[in-house]
Design an enzyme around this catalytic site. Structure first.
Site, PDB file in Angstrom:
ATOM      1  N   VAL A  60     -35.931  26.792 -38.125  1.00 21.03           N
ATOM      2  CA  VAL A  60     -35.537  25.568 -38.823  1.00 21.03           C
ATOM      3  C   VAL A  60     -35.599  24.412 -37.836  1.00 21.03           C
ATOM      4  CG1 VAL A  60     -33.700  24.346 -40.059  1.00 21.03           C
ATOM      5  CG2 VAL A  60     -34.076  26.787 -40.477  1.00 21.03           C
ATOM      6  N   ALA A 105     -33.246  22.253 -33.440  1.00 27.10           N
ATOM      7  CA  ALA A 105     -33.893  23.349 -34.159  1.00 27.10           C
ATOM      8  C   ALA A 105     -33.113  24.631 -33.898  1.00 27.10           C
ATOM      9  CB  ALA A 105     -35.327  23.517 -33.673  1.00 27.10           C
ATOM     10  N   LYS A 106     -33.431  25.664 -34.595  1.00 26.49           N
ATOM     11  CA  LYS A 106     -32.885  26.996 -34.292  1.00 26.49           C
ATOM     12  C   LYS A 106     -33.824  28.020 -34.911  1.00 26.49           C
ATOM     13  CE  LYS A 106     -29.218  28.716 -32.193  1.00 26.49           C
ATOM     14  NZ  LYS A 106     -28.516  28.095 -31.051  1.00 26.49           N
ATOM     15  N   GLY A 107     -33.882  29.203 -34.294  1.00 28.67           N
ATOM     16  CA  GLY A 107     -34.700  30.277 -34.843  1.00 28.67           C
ATOM     17  C   GLY A 107     -33.902  31.551 -34.897  1.00 28.67           C
TER      18      GLY A 107
END
Ligand code: NAD
Length: 416
Positions: A60, A105-107
């Site tokens: 995201v 962001a992050k994953g």
């Protein structure tokens, strides 16, 4: 996950309180409460037994208003889109507070790494990165380690991206091994930041840090470094808990000896030079400073009334529920929110990215000196905002962040 317990809703609740105080215009409000991009991928991996499993992955990218997106990759069975989106939003605010030129962001990949072999984790990492390879890059989105990912995983991220581009691109990811473009001081940076922020808070409150007593939940990367550095400042670490149990010594734990015990036994439990402590009892301790540095949702409406600490420094992400936060703030506890307290990690990640792009590396003393200056500035910005708006530090941190991201959004205007 039910909507009532959505982490993203909790983030929106915190955002809304601050945005109202700022009189944020509806158009910017609308933009800042939506993730810019949500990517969902399927990652087929051949397992060691020859079978094929398909793992679900997310990335995201919440905002790129202040620069390329930045945020970790989490490997955990509980990963879901709501959580990854909330964490990406928090990264956006954290980078803005730290005053570094990154968006958020992050994953995450839904998996249980404890049940996977090293080869399977490598294959999963490489396939996940291949699936999102066009979305990431040094000027687009720069991943980093998070829960259950480490420097080795980041080395595979860097190698996979580099193979796709036919050249070595170190600046695509941070938290790498030092030999592959990682930064000295990065591993310790979050715990060091927690220590710097604790010291500044004590100074502000007129509390002598050399006489302060501290309880810490979690003795991993963040908690153990904070314990060691707070001890160096003269504070007494009287209690530490982790997944296996806890230990307690009113005269102060020997943190170096505790670290050796953990290196050998993987838990603080059973440390022979202190009394055992039940995990939940940590929150009852009569200490000056409490540092939650383990998991989310640990300080709740249930245990908040028993907390005696004067300062809570959120080393972990989201350790305090909104109800608990409200109660503790009302009682006058000085609560330092995660998006400020643990921002040392992303600040050092920014330093790593800068060094990779320059191809010129700093000494550890230079990294630590710059980290010190950045965090003191961030603490002062948030404290001053809290005093001028007469709000708690969490709302103040959001106000600082929203002002910066909203300002950039206004200046950039709409692309149509
Ligand atoms: P880690 O995996 O190195 O350590 C986690 C610690 O928490 C371990 O000591 C573990 O035993 C303990 N723990 C796990 N379950 C527990 C439980 N039920 N009760 C008590 N303790 C428990 O992780 P870390 O890198 O130190 O991260 C800790 C927190 O800080 C996480 O919330 C993470 O998101 C946050 N954080 C980390 C960084 C970083 O740079 N490492 C940066 C920002 C935020």
């Amino acid at each position: 996950m039910s909507q009532n317990h959505s982490m993203f809703d909790a983030m929106l609740q915190e955002f809304s309180g601050a945005a109202k105080r700022l009189d944020l215009e509806p158009s910017i409000w609308e933009i800042l409460t939506k993730p810019m991009r949500q990517i969902i991928v399927s990652c087929p991996v051949q397992m060691d037994d020859g079978s094929v499993r398909v793992f679900k992955g997310f990335r995201v990218q919440y905002s790129m208003m202040l620069g390329p997106c930045k945020g970790g990759i989490r490997f955990h069975p509980g990963v879901n889109l709501d959580e990854v989106t909330a964490l990406a939003a928090w990264m956006t605010w954290k980078c803005a507070i730290a005053h570094i030129p990154f968006g958020g962001a992050k994953g995450g990949v839904v998996c249980d790494p404890a049940t996977l072999s090293t080869r399977e984790i490598e294959a999963l990492t490489r396939r996940y990165i291949a699936e999102i390879v066009d979305a990431i890059g040094p000027e687009k989105d720069i991943p980093a380690p998070d829960v259950n990912t480490n420097a080795q995983v980041m080395a595979w991220v860097m190698d996979t991206y580099s193979m796709h581009h036919g050249r070595t691109v170190t600046a695509v990811v941070t938290g790498k091994p030092v030999e592959l473009g990682g930064s000295l001081g990065r591993r310790e940076a979050t715990g060091r930041g927690v220590t710097i922020i604790t010291r500044e808070a004590a100074k502000h409150l007129g509390l002598d840090i050399t006489k302060a007593t501290v309880a810490i939940q979690g003795f991993g990367n963040v908690g153990s470094v904070a314990a060691a550095l707070l001890t160096e400042l003269g504070a007494k670490i009287v209690a530490v808990t982790d997944h296996g149990g806890g230990v307690h010594d009113p005269d102060g734990l020997d943190v170096a000896a505790l670290q050796r015990h953990v290196d050998e036994h993987r838990t603080v439990a059973g440390f022979p030079h202190a009394d055992p402590l039940d995990g939940a009892a940590l929150f009852d301790m009569d200490v000056d400073v409490l540092v939650p540095a383990a998991l989310g949702n640990q300080i709740t409406a249930e245990n908040a009334p028993r907390i005696k600490a004067k300062i809570i420094v959120e080393g972990a992400n989201g350790p305090t529920t909104p109800e608990a936060h409200a109660r503790l703030h009302k009682r006058g506890v000085f609560m330092i929110p995660d998006i400020l307290a643990n921002s040392g990690g992303v600040t050092a990640s920014y330093f790593e990215w800068v060094q990779d792009r320059y191809g010129y590396f700093w000494t550890e003393a230079e990294v630590n000196d710059r980290l010190e200056r950045k965090l003191c500035e961030a603490f002062t910005d948030v404290l001053d905002t809290s005093l001028s708006f007469e709000v708690d530090l969490r709302a103040a941190a959001y106000i600082v962040a929203i002002r910066r991201v909203a300002g950039a959004t206004r200046m950039r205007g709409l692309y149509a």
